[in-house]
Design a protein around this motif. Sequence first.
Motif, PDB file in Angstrom:
ATOM      1  N   TYR A  28      91.322  46.060 -37.374  1.00  0.00           N
ATOM      2  CA  TYR A  28      90.465  47.062 -36.752  1.00  0.00           C
ATOM      3  C   TYR A  28      91.069  48.437 -37.018  1.00  0.00           C
ATOM      4  O   TYR A  28      92.214  48.692 -36.675  1.00  0.00           O
ATOM      5  N   VAL A  29      90.293  49.315 -37.635  1.00  0.00           N
ATOM      6  CA  VAL A  29      90.789  50.637 -38.004  1.00  0.00           C
ATOM      7  C   VAL A  29      90.122  51.685 -37.108  1.00  0.00           C
ATOM      8  O   VAL A  29      88.905  51.657 -36.908  1.00  0.00           O
ATOM      9  N   PHE A  30      90.953  52.579 -36.592  1.00  0.00           N
ATOM     10  CA  PHE A  30      90.478  53.657 -35.747  1.00  0.00           C
ATOM     11  C   PHE A  30      91.000  54.984 -36.285  1.00  0.00           C
ATOM     12  O   PHE A  30      92.058  55.039 -36.903  1.00  0.00           O
ATOM     13  N   ALA A  31      90.261  56.038 -36.051  1.00  0.00           N
ATOM     14  CA  ALA A  31      90.712  57.403 -36.342  1.00  0.00           C
ATOM     15  C   ALA A  31      90.786  58.134 -35.005  1.00  0.00           C
ATOM     16  O   ALA A  31      90.051  57.817 -34.073  1.00  0.00           O
ATOM     17  N   TYR A  32      91.683  59.084 -34.943  1.00  0.00           N
ATOM     18  CA  TYR A  32      91.777  59.838 -33.706  1.00  0.00           C
ATOM     19  C   TYR A  32      91.865  61.328 -33.996  1.00  0.00           C
ATOM     20  O   TYR A  32      92.343  61.746 -35.039  1.00  0.00           O
ATOM     21  N   TRP A  51     104.268  61.477 -31.789  1.00  0.00           N
ATOM     22  CA  TRP A  51     103.305  60.510 -31.265  1.00  0.00           C
ATOM     23  C   TRP A  51     103.984  59.156 -31.213  1.00  0.00           C
ATOM     24  O   TRP A  51     104.703  58.769 -32.135  1.00  0.00           O
ATOM     25  N   ILE A  52     103.729  58.407 -30.161  1.00  0.00           N
ATOM     26  CA  ILE A  52     104.153  57.010 -30.069  1.00  0.00           C
ATOM     27  C   ILE A  52     102.868  56.196 -29.986  1.00  0.00           C
ATOM     28  O   ILE A  52     102.116  56.314 -29.026  1.00  0.00           O
ATOM     29  N   ILE A  53     102.623  55.389 -31.016  1.00  0.00           N
ATOM     30  CA  ILE A  53     101.371  54.643 -31.141  1.00  0.00           C
ATOM     31  C   ILE A  53     101.679  53.157 -30.978  1.00  0.00           C
ATOM     32  O   ILE A  53     102.509  52.603 -31.697  1.00  0.00           O
ATOM     33  N   THR A  54     101.010  52.503 -30.041  1.00  0.00           N
ATOM     34  CA  THR A  54     101.187  51.071 -29.807  1.00  0.00           C
ATOM     35  C   THR A  54      99.865  50.378 -30.091  1.00  0.00           C
ATOM     36  O   THR A  54      98.835  50.730 -29.509  1.00  0.00           O
ATOM     37  N   ASP A  55      99.886  49.380 -31.003  1.00  0.00           N
ATOM     38  CA  ASP A  55      98.646  48.682 -31.334  1.00  0.00           C
ATOM     39  C   ASP A  55      98.435  47.491 -30.400  1.00  0.00           C
ATOM     40  O   ASP A  55      99.220  47.249 -29.477  1.00  0.00           O
ATOM     41  N   SER A  56      97.366  46.754 -30.631  1.00  0.00           N
ATOM     42  CA  SER A  56      97.013  45.639 -29.742  1.00  0.00           C
ATOM     43  C   SER A  56      97.997  44.478 -29.818  1.00  0.00           C
ATOM     44  O   SER A  56      97.992  43.606 -28.955  1.00  0.00           O
ATOM     45  N   ASN A  57      98.852  44.464 -30.839  1.00  0.00           N
ATOM     46  CA  ASN A  57      99.903  43.442 -30.952  1.00  0.00           C
ATOM     47  C   ASN A  57     101.239  43.945 -30.420  1.00  0.00           C
ATOM     48  O   ASN A  57     102.277  43.356 -30.676  1.00  0.00           O
ATOM     49  N   ASN A  58     101.215  45.065 -29.707  1.00  0.00           N
ATOM     50  CA  ASN A  58     102.411  45.711 -29.165  1.00  0.00           C
ATOM     51  C   ASN A  58     103.377  46.173 -30.240  1.00  0.00           C
ATOM     52  O   ASN A  58     104.570  46.311 -29.979  1.00  0.00           O
ATOM     53  N   GLN A  59     102.887  46.402 -31.462  1.00  0.00           N
ATOM     54  CA  GLN A  59     103.703  47.001 -32.511  1.00  0.00           C
ATOM     55  C   GLN A  59     103.710  48.510 -32.269  1.00  0.00           C
ATOM     56  O   GLN A  59     102.661  49.122 -32.078  1.00  0.00           O
TER      57      GLN A  59
END
Length: 70
Positions: A28-32, A51-59
Motif C-alpha cells: 500500500y503506497v501513500f503520499a503525504y 520525521w519518524i515514520i512507522t508502517d503497518s508492520n511496525n517498521q
Amino acid sequence: MADKKHDIAVTSRTVFIPDQSDLESGRYVFAYTITITNTGSVPAQLVSRHWIITDSNNQVQEVRGLGVVG
C-alpha cells in the motif's frame, strides 16, 4: 511595544496512491503533504527536518535533512 508571539501550526494530509499499490501482495503506497504555517508575529525559518515514520508492520524509518524538500 506590542508583544511578539511565537505560533507555528503544522498539519498533514495523507493520500492513498492506488496506481503504485499492489493490494494482492499487501503493498500500500501513500503520499503525504506537511504544511507548516507561521501564524505568529515573529519571523521563523525551517532549517532542518526529522520525521519518524512507522508502517503497518511496525517498521520504523527515520528521515533527517536540511530545510524543505519539494
